[in-house]
Design an enzyme around this catalytic site. Structure first.
Site, short mmCIF file in Angstrom:
data_model
loop_
_atom_site.label_atom_id
_atom_site.label_comp_id
_atom_site.label_asym_id
_atom_site.label_seq_id
_atom_site.Cartn_x
_atom_site.Cartn_y
_atom_site.Cartn_z
N GLY A 246 0.76 -1.25 0.00
CA GLY A 246 0.00 0.00 0.00
C GLY A 246 0.78 1.28 0.00
O GLY A 246 0.18 2.35 -0.19
N GLY A 282 3.96 -3.95 -3.60
CA GLY A 282 3.91 -4.19 -5.03
C GLY A 282 4.36 -2.93 -5.75
O GLY A 282 5.50 -2.81 -6.21
N ARG A 283 3.46 -1.94 -5.73
CA ARG A 283 3.71 -0.69 -6.45
C ARG A 283 5.04 -0.05 -6.06
O ARG A 283 5.75 0.48 -6.91
CB ARG A 283 2.56 0.27 -6.10
CG ARG A 283 2.53 1.53 -6.92
CD ARG A 283 1.51 2.51 -6.35
NE ARG A 283 0.21 1.95 -6.09
CZ ARG A 283 -0.80 1.94 -6.96
NH1 ARG A 283 -0.65 2.47 -8.14
NH2 ARG A 283 -1.97 1.42 -6.62
N ARG A 319 -4.69 2.36 -16.32
CA ARG A 319 -4.82 3.13 -15.08
C ARG A 319 -5.50 4.49 -15.24
O ARG A 319 -6.38 4.83 -14.43
CB ARG A 319 -3.47 3.28 -14.37
CG ARG A 319 -2.82 1.93 -14.01
CD ARG A 319 -1.69 2.05 -13.02
NE ARG A 319 -2.18 2.41 -11.71
CZ ARG A 319 -2.14 3.60 -11.19
NH1 ARG A 319 -1.59 4.59 -11.87
NH2 ARG A 319 -2.65 3.84 -10.02
N TYR A 323 -8.81 4.51 -13.10
CA TYR A 323 -8.72 5.17 -11.78
C TYR A 323 -8.48 6.68 -11.91
O TYR A 323 -8.04 7.30 -10.94
CB TYR A 323 -7.55 4.59 -10.97
CG TYR A 323 -7.43 3.10 -10.97
CD1 TYR A 323 -8.31 2.31 -10.24
CD2 TYR A 323 -6.42 2.45 -11.70
CE1 TYR A 323 -8.20 0.93 -10.23
CE2 TYR A 323 -6.30 1.08 -11.69
CZ TYR A 323 -7.19 0.32 -10.96
OH TYR A 323 -7.06 -1.04 -10.95
N CYS A 349 -11.46 2.64 -29.39
CA CYS A 349 -12.73 3.32 -29.61
C CYS A 349 -13.51 3.49 -28.31
O CYS A 349 -14.55 2.85 -28.12
CB CYS A 349 -13.55 2.55 -30.64
SG CYS A 349 -12.68 2.52 -32.19
N1 LLP Z 1 -1.49 -7.13 -0.60
C1 LLP Z 1 -2.79 -7.25 -0.93
C2 LLP Z 1 -3.64 -8.18 -0.19
C3 LLP Z 1 -3.32 -6.48 -1.99
O1 LLP Z 1 -4.60 -6.60 -2.31
C4 LLP Z 1 -2.46 -5.59 -2.69
C5 LLP Z 1 -2.98 -4.79 -3.80
C6 LLP Z 1 -1.11 -5.52 -2.31
C7 LLP Z 1 -0.66 -6.30 -1.26
C8 LLP Z 1 -0.12 -4.63 -3.01
O2 LLP Z 1 -0.43 -3.29 -2.87
P1 LLP Z 1 0.59 -2.16 -3.38
O3 LLP Z 1 1.85 -2.25 -2.51
O4 LLP Z 1 0.90 -2.42 -4.80
O5 LLP Z 1 -0.14 -0.89 -3.17
N2 LLP Z 1 -4.65 -1.86 -10.01
C9 LLP Z 1 -4.63 -0.83 -9.00
C10 LLP Z 1 -4.06 -1.30 -7.68
C11 LLP Z 1 -4.80 -2.48 -7.10
C12 LLP Z 1 -4.19 -2.96 -5.80
C13 LLP Z 1 -4.77 -4.25 -5.39
N3 LLP Z 1 -4.19 -4.83 -4.23
C14 LLP Z 1 -3.83 0.36 -9.55
O6 LLP Z 1 -3.37 0.32 -10.68
O7 LLP Z 1 -3.70 1.38 -8.87
#
Ligand code: LLP
Length: 423
Positions: A246, A282-283, A319, A323, A349
């Protein structure tokens, strides 16, 4: 090389030309075609390292959230650098097993795990299931009994904490589908502890993504501490605390929180609880390590609006459409001419098919490559063949070496699983 890139995104102008590490992006796009995803290997490793540093003195698992970028070479790179993995599907499990990940470092989340997926994860011997509902727990108990094994189970808690991020990526509010509500955690933990083939290991929280405000993290830490204490008072042992992912990254001019700062905020509540910490970034690891390179097809001018039409679309990077996300857009070789104010749009389109609105850019010519920045997370892995466009190639750059880590689709790839009816 690594030092030079610390804190940067691995992309920079050198001699008037945008580079990934030490390779000009024009070279890459000429060789591999447009659109093209390009990643900086050293930026990813540096970002992972920042998380690993936070936990260097204690028992912990840094599990990369596969959903943010699931390319096999990316997973392989991170596995070799010591990362574990946070998976959410049978497909992600197969990917991480394919790159030789240690099953003892895999945690599995998700509200809809099928029996087949759970069985495969049990057979692989993953570290922990993060369970999200009672029927899921019952199914897991049945399967673990059948396989005569014991599953390690953490409860994903819905802590009713608003992460103050985009509505579509907030997960910890009461009305979201994720997790088990706070008041039910104790009885669910008890029933897991009583199940013969399940071992209750701890708690899992993930309140949302792209969080730039420190307050939700602090509220979460306080709630987690209170819950752990109360469970322990009721003789329920809590061994692991999974704090999810997150952390927000900088797409525009956001002030972000580093892993180090994040730990400073939450550790006063948690550090003395004798826990094994798990995180699922992740991000933070991949977003700013990647750019989407796309060539201009036309510059279309009308009385009210200018459009720069490029060859990537919402099918390539969804994205902005999904979003309203902001991605910086820069020319790979800036032209020395007057800027134009334009919407940068794709060929799909759909009105929502855009990358940026009202952007000031030196007026490009057809074929000029532009770089859509911060596209390494939730970019390629969310791409589709909508409108029968081919999904792009992906390249991983390490200093002066580029590795092709995904070939661009052929047209045949788009329909190869389809069948025409024999008449
Ligand atoms: N753990 C769980 C249980 C999650 O659901 C997620 C992301 C993460 C970790 C990793 O979160 P991060 O560190 O990447 O924020 N497609 C969307 C983001 C969806 C996130 C879903 N869950 C976007 O492009 O912003």
């Amino acid at each position: 090389m690594t030092d030079q890139l610390t804190g940067s995104a691995g992309f920079k102008y050198l001699d008037g030309e945008y580079h990934c590490e030490n390779i000009p992006l024009t070279d890459l796009v000429e060789e591999h075609g447009s659109p093209l995803y390009v990643y900086s290997k050293n930026h990813m490793l540096n970002q992972l390292h920042k998380y690993q540093q936070v936990f260097s003195q204690q028992d912990s698992l840094v599990c990369f959230a596969v959903k943010s970028n699931s390319n096999l070479a990316v997973l392989q790179l991170l596995a070799e650098a010591g990362a574990g993995f946070d998976i959410v599907s049978g497909g992600e499990l197969e990917r991480v097993l394919k790159v030789g990940a240690d099953p003892g470092k895999i945690v599995y989340s998700g509200v809809g795990k099928t029996a087949a997926e759970q069985r495969r994860a049990l057979e692989a011997g993953i570290y922990q299931f993060n369970v999200e509902s009672i029927p899921e727990i019952e199914q897991l108990q049945r399967l673990a009994a059948e396989l005569q094994t014991e599953a390690r189970v953490a409860i994903r808690v819905n802590p009713a904490v608003d992460a103050k991020t985009h509505a579509k990526i907030t997960t910890g509010k009461k009305e979201n589908k994720f997790g088990i509500p706070f008041p039910e955690v104790e009885s669910v933990a008890n029933s897991i502890a009583r199940s013969k083939n399940l071992k209750f290991t701890g708690l899992h929280f993930h309140i949302g993504s792209q969080i730039t405000d420190q307050q939700p993290f602090e509220r979460l830490a306080r709630k987690a501490r209170d819950l752990i204490r109360s469970l322990r008072e009721h003789r329920i042992e809590v061994e692991t605390l999974n704090l999810g992912g997150g952390l927000g990254v900088c797409y525009d001019d956001e002030e972000t929180i580093s892993p180090e700062r994040w730990w400073e905020i939450i550790s006063p509540y948690l550090a003395d609880l004798d826990l094994k910490f798990i995180v699922e970034p992740g991000r933070f690891i991949t977003a700013n390590a990647g750019a989407l390179i796309t060539r201009v097809i036309y510059v279309k001018k009308s009385v009210t609006h200018n459009f720069i039409v490029v060859d990537a679309g919402m099918n390539t990077l969804i994205r902005p459409a999904m979003y309203d996300a902001f991605h910086e857009i820069v020319p790979v070789i800036p032209r020395n001419n007057d800027p134009v104010n334009a919407d940068v749009v794709g060929p799909v389109c759909e009105t929502g098919d855009y990358f940026g609105k009202g952007r000031e850019l030196p007026e490009p010519r057809p074929d000029d490559p532009l770089a859509v920045m911060s596209a390494g997370a939730y970019g390629s892995c969310m791409a589709s063949n909508y409108n029968s466009f081919r999904r792009p190639a992906e390249v991983l750059v390490d200093d002066r070496t580029a590795y092709l880590i995904r070939e661009r689709d052929t047209y045949e790839d788009i329909w190869c699983k389809e069948k025409m009816i024999d008449n």
